[in-house]
Design a protein around this motif. Structure first.
Motif, PDB file in Angstrom:
ATOM      1  N   PHE A  58      14.883  13.646 -41.579  1.00  0.00           N
ATOM      2  CA  PHE A  58      14.029  12.481 -41.079  1.00  0.00           C
ATOM      3  C   PHE A  58      13.981  12.488 -39.774  1.00  0.00           C
ATOM      4  O   PHE A  58      12.993  11.908 -39.296  1.00  0.00           O
ATOM      5  CB  PHE A  58      14.794  11.274 -41.780  1.00  0.00           C
ATOM      6  N   ILE A  59      14.915  12.697 -38.772  1.00  0.00           N
ATOM      7  CA  ILE A  59      14.956  12.556 -37.567  1.00  0.00           C
ATOM      8  C   ILE A  59      14.173  13.816 -36.952  1.00  0.00           C
ATOM      9  O   ILE A  59      12.982  13.699 -36.133  1.00  0.00           O
ATOM     10  CB  ILE A  59      16.363  12.443 -36.964  1.00  0.00           C
ATOM     11  N   SER A  60      14.422  14.839 -37.355  1.00  0.00           N
ATOM     12  CA  SER A  60      13.781  16.182 -36.724  1.00  0.00           C
ATOM     13  C   SER A  60      12.405  16.233 -36.877  1.00  0.00           C
ATOM     14  O   SER A  60      11.449  16.757 -36.287  1.00  0.00           O
ATOM     15  CB  SER A  60      14.545  17.328 -36.988  1.00  0.00           C
ATOM     16  N   THR A  61      11.993  15.750 -38.020  1.00  0.00           N
ATOM     17  CA  THR A  61      10.474  15.873 -38.678  1.00  0.00           C
ATOM     18  C   THR A  61       9.575  14.802 -38.346  1.00  0.00           C
ATOM     19  O   THR A  61       8.367  14.875 -38.343  1.00  0.00           O
ATOM     20  CB  THR A  61      10.294  16.116 -40.237  1.00  0.00           C
ATOM     21  N   GLY A  62      10.134  13.781 -37.559  1.00  0.00           N
ATOM     22  CA  GLY A  62       9.512  12.751 -37.362  1.00  0.00           C
ATOM     23  C   GLY A  62       9.222  11.585 -38.500  1.00  0.00           C
ATOM     24  O   GLY A  62       8.506  10.555 -38.078  1.00  0.00           O
ATOM     25  N   THR A  63       9.910  11.909 -39.628  1.00  0.00           N
ATOM     26  CA  THR A  63       9.595  11.257 -40.595  1.00  0.00           C
ATOM     27  C   THR A  63      10.159   9.831 -40.403  1.00  0.00           C
ATOM     28  O   THR A  63       9.453   8.700 -40.993  1.00  0.00           O
ATOM     29  CB  THR A  63      10.386  11.672 -41.898  1.00  0.00           C
ATOM     30  N   ALA A  64      11.262   9.525 -39.921  1.00  0.00           N
ATOM     31  CA  ALA A  64      11.622   8.061 -39.456  1.00  0.00           C
ATOM     32  C   ALA A  64      10.955   7.249 -38.654  1.00  0.00           C
ATOM     33  O   ALA A  64      10.758   6.375 -38.960  1.00  0.00           O
ATOM     34  CB  ALA A  64      13.405   8.390 -38.986  1.00  0.00           C
ATOM     35  N   ASP A  65      10.358   8.061 -37.768  1.00  0.00           N
ATOM     36  CA  ASP A  65       9.447   7.445 -36.793  1.00  0.00           C
ATOM     37  C   ASP A  65       8.403   7.025 -37.434  1.00  0.00           C
ATOM     38  O   ASP A  65       7.674   5.689 -37.374  1.00  0.00           O
ATOM     39  CB  ASP A  65       8.891   8.226 -35.636  1.00  0.00           C
ATOM     40  N   LEU A  66       7.691   7.618 -38.502  1.00  0.00           N
ATOM     41  CA  LEU A  66       6.443   7.560 -39.256  1.00  0.00           C
ATOM     42  C   LEU A  66       6.786   6.310 -40.309  1.00  0.00           C
ATOM     43  O   LEU A  66       5.970   5.313 -40.219  1.00  0.00           O
ATOM     44  CB  LEU A  66       6.091   8.596 -40.133  1.00  0.00           C
ATOM     45  N   VAL A  67       7.883   6.234 -40.888  1.00  0.00           N
ATOM     46  CA  VAL A  67       8.040   5.233 -41.680  1.00  0.00           C
ATOM     47  C   VAL A  67       8.283   3.707 -40.946  1.00  0.00           C
ATOM     48  O   VAL A  67       7.990   2.606 -41.005  1.00  0.00           O
ATOM     49  CB  VAL A  67       9.501   5.442 -42.577  1.00  0.00           C
ATOM     50  N   ALA A  68       9.230   4.017 -39.649  1.00  0.00           N
ATOM     51  CA  ALA A  68       9.287   2.895 -38.847  1.00  0.00           C
ATOM     52  C   ALA A  68       8.001   2.342 -38.466  1.00  0.00           C
ATOM     53  O   ALA A  68       7.856   0.881 -38.307  1.00  0.00           O
ATOM     54  CB  ALA A  68      10.222   3.339 -37.571  1.00  0.00           C
ATOM     55  N   ASP A  69       7.001   3.140 -38.099  1.00  0.00           N
ATOM     56  CA  ASP A  69       5.879   2.720 -37.593  1.00  0.00           C
ATOM     57  C   ASP A  69       5.099   1.763 -38.817  1.00  0.00           C
ATOM     58  O   ASP A  69       4.606   0.847 -38.558  1.00  0.00           O
ATOM     59  CB  ASP A  69       4.836   3.901 -37.102  1.00  0.00           C
ATOM     60  N   TRP A  70       5.086   2.346 -39.792  1.00  0.00           N
ATOM     61  CA  TRP A  70       4.481   1.773 -41.346  1.00  0.00           C
ATOM     62  C   TRP A  70       5.168   0.505 -41.507  1.00  0.00           C
ATOM     63  O   TRP A  70       4.502  -0.741 -41.522  1.00  0.00           O
ATOM     64  CB  TRP A  70       4.798   2.510 -42.403  1.00  0.00           C
ATOM     65  N   ALA A 107      12.629  -7.539 -38.896  1.00  0.00           N
ATOM     66  CA  ALA A 107      12.616  -6.040 -39.006  1.00  0.00           C
ATOM     67  C   ALA A 107      14.207  -5.701 -39.583  1.00  0.00           C
ATOM     68  O   ALA A 107      14.168  -5.204 -40.683  1.00  0.00           O
ATOM     69  CB  ALA A 107      12.607  -5.470 -37.815  1.00  0.00           C
ATOM     70  N   LEU A 108      15.015  -6.383 -39.197  1.00  0.00           N
ATOM     71  CA  LEU A 108      16.563  -6.145 -39.633  1.00  0.00           C
ATOM     72  C   LEU A 108      16.504  -6.668 -41.123  1.00  0.00           C
ATOM     73  O   LEU A 108      17.393  -6.067 -41.926  1.00  0.00           O
ATOM     74  CB  LEU A 108      17.556  -6.769 -38.887  1.00  0.00           C
ATOM     75  N   LEU A 109      16.119  -7.773 -41.366  1.00  0.00           N
ATOM     76  CA  LEU A 109      16.007  -8.168 -42.692  1.00  0.00           C
ATOM     77  C   LEU A 109      15.273  -7.428 -43.716  1.00  0.00           C
ATOM     78  O   LEU A 109      15.952  -7.008 -44.844  1.00  0.00           O
ATOM     79  CB  LEU A 109      15.321  -9.615 -42.919  1.00  0.00           C
ATOM     80  N   ALA A 163      16.256   2.937 -39.528  1.00  0.00           N
ATOM     81  CA  ALA A 163      16.759   2.006 -38.740  1.00  0.00           C
ATOM     82  C   ALA A 163      16.787   2.076 -37.060  1.00  0.00           C
ATOM     83  O   ALA A 163      16.419   1.276 -36.023  1.00  0.00           O
ATOM     84  CB  ALA A 163      17.995   1.308 -39.138  1.00  0.00           C
ATOM     85  N   ILE A 164      17.389   3.127 -36.769  1.00  0.00           N
ATOM     86  CA  ILE A 164      17.237   3.882 -35.354  1.00  0.00           C
ATOM     87  C   ILE A 164      16.012   3.965 -34.825  1.00  0.00           C
ATOM     88  O   ILE A 164      15.848   3.364 -33.735  1.00  0.00           O
ATOM     89  CB  ILE A 164      17.918   5.148 -35.451  1.00  0.00           C
ATOM     90  N   SER A 165      15.054   4.575 -35.705  1.00  0.00           N
ATOM     91  CA  SER A 165      13.652   4.476 -35.108  1.00  0.00           C
ATOM     92  C   SER A 165      13.077   3.067 -34.831  1.00  0.00           C
ATOM     93  O   SER A 165      12.414   2.873 -33.838  1.00  0.00           O
ATOM     94  CB  SER A 165      12.827   5.319 -35.929  1.00  0.00           C
ATOM     95  N   VAL A 166      13.412   2.133 -35.639  1.00  0.00           N
ATOM     96  CA  VAL A 166      13.082   0.872 -35.551  1.00  0.00           C
ATOM     97  C   VAL A 166      13.418   0.194 -34.127  1.00  0.00           C
ATOM     98  O   VAL A 166      12.762  -0.337 -33.365  1.00  0.00           O
ATOM     99  CB  VAL A 166      13.146  -0.048 -36.584  1.00  0.00           C
ATOM    100  N   ALA A 167      14.670   0.446 -34.100  1.00  0.00           N
ATOM    101  CA  ALA A 167      15.422  -0.130 -32.819  1.00  0.00           C
ATOM    102  C   ALA A 167      14.877   0.614 -31.650  1.00  0.00           C
ATOM    103  O   ALA A 167      14.620  -0.347 -30.484  1.00  0.00           O
ATOM    104  CB  ALA A 167      17.138  -0.092 -32.932  1.00  0.00           C
TER     105      ALA A 167
END
Length: 521
Positions: free
Chosen positions: A392-404, A417-419, A445-449
């Motif tokens: 999730f971190i290395s492929t940028g998937t977490a960032d993508l989901v966080a952006d969505w 966002a936390l809710l 959550a890390i990407s959102v933060a």
């Protein structure tokens, strides 16, 4: 296949497999790691890195520590001392049981604490004239609250602490969890007291062993003149065996009071059906019942040999004896481990591994006990799902989901966002392991933060609280499932009391946690 797409597809398939409950959890976790390798998302060392992760080793070692406390009667002693003085009033019993299981959970994990106290709670409920169903669901739910008291309370605590450190924050201190754990526990106890009517009144399907009554029953059935307290003790005990067909004992001449050929066990008494075989020698026949006394280790060794069938496993009987052999060593090693964890002199994994090795070297537990005590399903689950978090971190998937998520929420602010993150965690946590859930949600959550330029600490701690809110179904945690049969619960019994508790945990995660761990770094 694009790495991001492959990661999301693997995630969806894993959740479906977890929810279906048709594929063993360990196989799903290993399948996730292998799928990440075969799709080229991760290299082979990355896909298998979870099996050597310090977090996994820390959790595995804690299972050995938990086994030592249970096997030596430390948990039985604590339970009998505390619950035995609580009286028979339901309200008092409920508070005492909740606080006791929470304290034990903080030290030895949810499953270990519930497993250790479950038989005692059922016995106390029967003696007090209270349906066991009125106490066992609170037992499991209070254990979840207690998991937030210390770092060792649950694997999730350890996981989020590592995530926080790797994301530019810091590890949580050993006692730091108590800042949220104590308010959560007090609120949980209050809800359990007020919501007593939400707990169903069911007839339990299981009555566990009551050690005192068991000793009295054997004394009556075998017409023993020995005092009941002499039958079961920290060093020696008794067990009832039945002579099996084709046993080498058949045809041997035996009498009450004689020792076995190697002299390590004594035949206290014998029965053949309703007939007492005492006073004179008798020839052993298939189906005869023998009452043997000796050291616990000798009883376990002898009753595991061919030719006799143990009515009650000596190893299980031994766990019910308060402060048995090795109890002082187990307590001392536990305190030393806590000291190392609290002071940070060594990494957490090292402290736990030192404790596990010390328990084996001091013969507090055997090597076989140590291996058997480890929940390999939990170990494999975490080891197999850690690579998914890495992907999730290395492929940028977490960032993508966080952006969505952030584009959907707009300028609603960090609390919203936390809710959203905690709400997702609570929902998934009712269907799949809360450990797997946190491993999935934490990178997002890390990407959102980081996108909001906020501290990761409140996000990680909030996920811990939300992950502990696994109350709505019996499959949400092993502890929930553990109390289902003894209490006679049905699948739909959990949500009535579980819903207000889950909402309370959600409120604490979203609004209380940021007060203690502010959003601004």
């Amino acid at each position: 296949m694009d790495p991001v797409t492959a990661t999301l597809v693997i995630l969806v398939l894993a959740v479906i497999a977890f929810v279906s409950n048709r594929v063993p959890i360990g196989i799903v976790a290993i399948g996730v790691a292998l799928a990440l390798f075969f799709t080229g998302v991760l290299t082979l060392p990355q896909a298998l890195a979870g099996f050597g992760d310090p977090t996994v080793l820390f959790i595995a070692a804690l299972f050995v520590v938990s086994e030592a406390l249970d096997a030596t009667g430390v948990t039985a002693w604590a339970g009998q001392k505390v619950i035995g003085r609580a009286g028979t009033k339901r309200t008092t019993l409920l508070v005492v049981i909740a606080l006791l299981v929470a304290g034990l959970t903080a030290l030895i994990s949810i499953n270990g604490a519930v497993a250790a106290l479950l038989p005692l709670v059922v016995v106390v409920a029967a003696r007090s004239g209270i349906a066991s169903s009125k106490l066992l669901m609170p037992l499991a739910f209070a254990a979840s609250a207690g998991s937030l008291l210390l770092l060792t309370g649950t694997p999730v605590n350890i996981i989020v602490s590592e995530f926080a450190a790797s994301a530019g924050g810091r590890e949580f201190g050993y006692f730091e969890f108590a800042l949220v754990g104590i308010p959560v526990l007090l609120g949980t106890v209050a809800i359990l007291l007020v919501g007593g009517g939400l707990v169903p009144d069911r007839k339990g399907a299981l009555m566990p062993l009551d050690l005192v009554r068991h000793a009295r029953l054997l004394r009556q059935q075998y017409s023993l003149t020995l005092d009941t307290g002499m039958l079961l003790g920290p060093e020696t005990g008794i067990t009832e065996v039945v002579v099996a067909p084709r046993s080498p004992l058949i045809g041997k001449r035996v009498c009450a009071g004689m020792t076995t050929p190697d002299g390590d066990l004594v035949v206290l008494a014998a029965r053949r059906g309703d007939e007492h075989l005492k006073g004179t020698e008798f020839v052993v026949q298939a189906g005869d019942s023998l009452l043997l006394q000796g050291a616990w280790d000798d009883l376990s060794r002898k009753t595991s040999q061919p030719g006799v069938l143990a009515v009650d496993d000596p190893a299980q009987l031994r766990r019910s004896v308060p402060l048995g052999k090795g109890a002082k060593r187990a307590i001392g090693i536990l305190l030393a481990m806590i000291l190392l964890l609290a002071t940070g002199l060594v990494p957490p994994a090292v402290a736990a591994l030192l404790a596990a090795c010390a328990l084996v070297l001091t013969r507090t537990v055997t090597v076989k006990q140590a291996y058997h005590s480890i929940s390999w399903t939990t170990v494999v689950l975490i080891a197999g799902m850690i690579p998914l978090s890495t992907a999730f971190i290395s492929t940028g998937t977490a960032d993508l989901v966080a952006d969505w998520m952030l584009s959907f929420l707009g300028d609603a602010g960090p609390h919203v966002a936390l809710l959203a993150l905690c709400g997702l965690t609570v929902v998934l946590g009712q269907l799949i392991s809360n450990t797997a859930t946190v491993l999935i949600v934490a990178p997002i959550a890390i990407s959102v933060a980081q996108s909001l330029d906020l501290s990761v600490q409140p996000f990680m701690m909030a996920l811990t609280v939300a992950g502990a809110a696994a109350f709505l179904t019996p499959i949400a945690t092993p502890a929930n499932l553990m109390v289902m049969e003894p209490a006679g619960y049905r699948f739909g019994d959990y949500w009535r009391l579980g819903l207000p508790l889950a909402l309370f945990f959600l409120v604490v995660a979203v609004w209380y946690v940021p007060l203690v761990w502010p959003f601004q770094p």
